[in-house]
Design an enzyme around this catalytic site. Structure first.
Site, PDB file in Angstrom:
ATOM      1  N   ASN A 119     -12.225  -3.265   0.425  1.00 33.16           N
ATOM      2  CA  ASN A 119     -11.130  -3.545   1.355  1.00 33.16           C
ATOM      3  C   ASN A 119     -11.675  -4.029   2.690  1.00 33.16           C
ATOM      4  O   ASN A 119     -11.867  -5.221   2.877  1.00 33.16           O
ATOM      5  CB  ASN A 119     -10.250  -2.298   1.523  1.00 33.16           C
ATOM      6  CG  ASN A 119      -9.174  -2.482   2.557  1.00 33.16           C
ATOM      7  OD1 ASN A 119      -8.542  -3.533   2.596  1.00 33.16           O
ATOM      8  ND2 ASN A 119      -8.978  -1.510   3.425  1.00 33.16           N
ATOM      9  N   GLU A 120     -11.946  -3.109   3.601  1.00 29.19           N
ATOM     10  CA  GLU A 120     -12.460  -3.507   4.922  1.00 29.19           C
ATOM     11  C   GLU A 120     -13.878  -2.984   5.045  1.00 29.19           C
ATOM     12  O   GLU A 120     -14.137  -2.078   5.812  1.00 29.19           O
ATOM     13  CB  GLU A 120     -11.580  -2.916   6.021  1.00 29.19           C
ATOM     14  CG  GLU A 120     -10.245  -3.606   6.165  1.00 29.19           C
ATOM     15  CD  GLU A 120      -9.364  -2.978   7.242  1.00 29.19           C
ATOM     16  OE1 GLU A 120      -9.605  -1.812   7.607  1.00 29.19           O
ATOM     17  OE2 GLU A 120      -8.446  -3.661   7.704  1.00 29.19           O
ATOM     18  N   CYS A 158      -6.657   0.823   2.920  1.00 26.72           N
ATOM     19  CA  CYS A 158      -7.608   1.942   2.939  1.00 26.72           C
ATOM     20  C   CYS A 158      -7.450   2.858   1.739  1.00 26.72           C
ATOM     21  O   CYS A 158      -8.386   3.568   1.366  1.00 26.72           O
ATOM     22  CB  CYS A 158      -7.422   2.759   4.204  1.00 26.72           C
ATOM     23  SG  CYS A 158      -7.811   1.856   5.691  1.00 26.72           S
ATOM     24  N   GLU A 205       0.869  -1.175   0.000  1.00 24.51           N
ATOM     25  CA  GLU A 205       0.000   0.000   0.000  1.00 24.51           C
ATOM     26  C   GLU A 205       0.904   1.221   0.000  1.00 24.51           C
ATOM     27  O   GLU A 205       1.981   1.209   0.611  1.00 24.51           O
ATOM     28  CB  GLU A 205      -0.885  -0.004   1.250  1.00 24.51           C
ATOM     29  CG  GLU A 205      -1.730   1.256   1.375  1.00 24.51           C
ATOM     30  CD  GLU A 205      -2.884   1.121   2.366  1.00 24.51           C
ATOM     31  OE1 GLU A 205      -2.830   0.237   3.233  1.00 24.51           O
ATOM     32  OE2 GLU A 205      -3.836   1.919   2.247  1.00 24.51           O
TER      33      GLU A 205
HETATM   34  O1  AHR Z   1      -2.211  -1.858   6.608  1.00 24.86           O
HETATM   35  C1  AHR Z   1      -2.625  -0.619   7.068  1.00 24.86           C
HETATM   36  C2  AHR Z   1      -4.134  -0.467   7.065  1.00 24.86           C
HETATM   37  O2  AHR Z   1      -4.722  -1.358   7.948  1.00 24.86           O
HETATM   38  C3  AHR Z   1      -4.783  -0.780   5.755  1.00 24.86           C
HETATM   39  O3  AHR Z   1      -4.770   0.295   4.911  1.00 24.86           O
HETATM   40  C4  AHR Z   1      -6.192  -1.116   6.151  1.00 24.86           C
HETATM   41  O4  AHR Z   1      -6.791  -2.013   5.266  1.00 24.86           O
HETATM   42  C5  AHR Z   1      -6.038  -1.668   7.534  1.00 24.86           C
HETATM   43  O5  AHR Z   1      -6.938  -1.102   8.410  1.00 24.86           O
END
Ligand code: AHR
Length: 653
Positions: free
Chosen positions: A369-370, A237, A45
């Site tokens: 993602n989440e 994120c 990321e």
């Molecule tokens: O890995 C860091 C963050 O942790 C990521 O962006 C997110 O998916 C998770 O909450």
């Protein structure tokens, strides 16, 4: 009571337990459930200056004067420098600077760039400067370019003449006169008159595979040595964005780099204490570079795309109305075409034009993602209804939310099952003790439903989150259970991957770097040992008929590699004292035997120890050979050190 305290008590009362050898019996009659070849991978990321300022080798920050609301951020100007946006060459990044030099201006006219917490320069290395320029009249104008050390000394020079009223690209090379991670670059107009400049870029000549628009060779080498087999990108994120507008849109990240739309990075103001107003995304490391890197590393690409929800943790928490979801679904379909489509297709042609006519053979796609809440599965369903019929072989990944258990997790898993996603993305950032206690997590999972993608995980020590050996050994212990359940867990990627020591938003990270150096954490070595010695099939390994998942602070798993012809036993001893262990090959396929010497690779050290840029080898794998018992020819006695992760390799013949 934590295991570490228990350990100290055990140490205080003496080594009674340690006196008894523990017998671990491996049943190698037949290969058990297959281990996915893609099982161990990486999660990247653009967090912690991971892309711009990190993997992406560009040394100039804000090269296109395109940072929203702060178009000159990263630059110091002097004399007469004007920011303009009329008649620029690149429609998505229209800003450029006009330098006007007048004889009476004693300071001269020019601009300096600070790089990403400095510009890292290595003595005698060559750096490639490029920019676009035009002049107001036809008289040539001279630009004097200097690299300035952190002491402000000139440590590299170049003169370039520009001329002509049309924008043209200029290039030149500068050799570093000193090694210094915190240099700057100064570009000064030395001839009276006007020169317009845009997209000012500086790259080391040495990049990964010496590519133009390349990646940092040293960091990619460290990734390469990890042998990742799956590569999740671009987050996290960042996929979701602070709001829908700032979500990661892959189409912004392809085509000529000069015209990739620069956007704010979602991690620029995540929390009040982590305020990084200069964190943007140039998308120089975009989806094309990602697919290319995945290919270089031998890893299966696993892109994650926005499902129409912005980050649910912070920001305005926007959700696109379901009736307006089609452009998001089109982005998913077009991404598959960009990766895999024929060169005659619209997006396949772009891939080909960028330099890769052959398809990238993307096999996975994660949607969201989440995410959590009552609507996510409805949105996911809308994506699946269009992707499945067109691309039935792409494995689709849904999410189980941000947490490893709880209300959202419990609600999402049945929804993912009902939708028949191929994999469910699970995330767990938790204390080391949770990892130690959870080595049996997957033993009781449903063997028939979707498979698990452990898409983000890391042990978070308290009170400070560190990449110390305490976190690494807890992860190693937990992963024995992941590997034992390779029929349930198909993919696993530690997160996040990298962090710049001077500009991070999140810790711990698998790899740390500064502008010139890179360090592998103990957690990196745990991942590397799993990835290098993953085997092809699981083998049962037991102590008194029971799996070895924490009893007496021992954790173990065994696999067979039917290609390399070896049995691999992994043992974690999370106690502080050494244990005598007899590894007994209880059963073997008929006609098979093994060599009497086994190779051991182990990691051991103080739980508080970390590898740092200044001391990168505090915890590194070590090797030794062990021989078979002289009394029993199927037993390998091993003294397993206190606080250690051990990989034993028994060659079959
Ligand atoms: O890995 C860091 C963050 O942790 C990521 O962006 C997110 O998916 C998770 O909450």
């Amino acid at each position: 009571m934590s295991n570490w305290i228990k350990t100290l008590i055990c140490l205080a009362i003496g080594g009674i337990v340690a006196a008894q050898p523990v017998e671990l019996v491996v049943d190698a009659r037949r290969p058990g459930v297959p281990i996915q070849p893609d099982m161990w991978g990486i999660f990247f990321e653009d967090i912690n200056f991971g892309a711009d300022g990190g993997l992406y080798a560009e040394l100039i920050k804000n090269r296109s004067f395109a940072f929203t609301n702060s178009p000159l951020m990263g630059w110091t100007t002097y004399g007469h420098v004007e920011l303009r946006n009329d008649g620029g060459l690149f429609d998505r990044n229209p800003n450029y600077v006009r330098l006007t030099s007048k004889r009476e201006l004693l300071t001269g006219t020019g601009l300096m760039n600070e790089g990403f917490r400095g510009i890292g320069i290595v003595k005698d290395d060559t750096y490639k400067l490029s920019f676009y320029a035009r002049t107001e009249d036809d008289t040539p104008k001279r630009l004097s370019v200097r690299l300035l050390s952190s002491n402000n000394d000139p440590v590299g020079r170049l003169q370039i003449e520009v001329s002509g009223r049309e924008w043209k690209k200029y290039t030149g090379e500068i050799v570093g006169g000193i090694s210094d991670p915190h240099c700057r670059i100064d570009i000064r107009l030395t001839t009276p008159g006007v020169a317009d400049l845009d997209h000012i870029s500086l790259f080391p000549a040495k990049t990964w595979k010496n590519r133009e628009n390349g990646l940092r060779e040293d960091i990619i080498q460290v990734l390469y040595e990890l042998k990742p087999r799956v590569f999740r990108f671009p987050g996290g994120c960042i996929v979701e964005g602070n709001n829908l507008e700032t979500r990661y849109q892959w189409k912004n990240s392809v085509g000529p780099v000069e015209n990739r739309l620069v956007t704010e990075n979602r991690w620029n103001y995540n929390t009040a204490s982590k305020f990084f107003p200069d964190y943007f995304q140039s998308y120089g490391l975009g989806f094309y570079e990602y697919f290319l890197l995945a290919e270089d590393l031998g890893a299966e690409p696993l892109p994650v795309i926005s499902c129409g929800f912005s980050c649910q943790f912070s920001g305005p928490r926007e959700v696109v109305p379901l009736s307006e979801l089609q452009p998001y679904i089109d982005d998913a379909l077009d991404l598959i075409e960009f990766a895999n489509g024929p060169v005659t297709s619209k997006w396949g042609k772009l891939r080909s034009d960028m330099g890769h006519p052959a398809p990238f053979n993307m096999k996975y796609l994660a949607i969201g993602n989440e995410q959590w809440g009552p609507d996510y599965h409805i949105y996911l369903d809308a994506f699946m209804k269009q992707i499945r019929p067109k691309y039935p072989n792409i494995k689709l990944v849904g999410t189980s939310g941000p947490y490893r258990s709880g209300e959202w997790f419990d609600a999402l898993w049945p929804q993912m099952r009902a939708l028949k996603v191929d994999l469910v993305d699970e995330h767990y950032y938790a204390p080391p003790q949770w990892f130690l206690n959870s080595a049996k997590r997957y033993d009781s999972y449903d063997r028939n439903g979707p498979k698990v993608f452990a898409g983000e995980y890391a042990a978070h020590t308290t009170p400070v989150k560190l990449n110390n050996f305490e976190s690494a050994i807890a992860e190693a212990a937990f992963l024995t259970g992941v590997e034992r359940n390779a029929d349930v867990v198909h993919l696993a990627t530690y997160a996040p991957l990298v962090g710049h020591v001077d500009a991070w938003q999140w810790n711990p990270n698998l790899i740390w770097f500064d502008n010139l150096r890179v360090v592998r954490t103990p957690n990196y070595y745990v991942q590397q040992l799993y990835s290098h010695y993953s085997g092809t099939n699981v083998l049962p390994i037991t102590n008194n008929g029971q799996i070895v998942a924490g009893e007496n602070q021992l954790y173990a798993n065994a696999v067979i590699d039917t290609i390399k012809k070896e049995i691999i036993v992994k043992i974690v001893n999370s106690s502080a004292f050494s244990r005598d262990i007899n590894i007994r090959i209880g059963q073997l396929a008929s006609g098979m035997s093994f060599k009497s010497e086994m190779q051991a690779i182990y990691l051991t050290g103080d739980i508080m120890k970390e590898n740092t840029l200044d001391e990168p080898s505090a915890i590194v794998p070590q090797n030794e050979s062990l021989t078979m018992s002289t009394r029993e020819n199927n037993v390998f006695p091993a003294r397993v050190r206190g606080l250690s992760f051990n990989v034993y390799r028994i060659q079959l013949q």
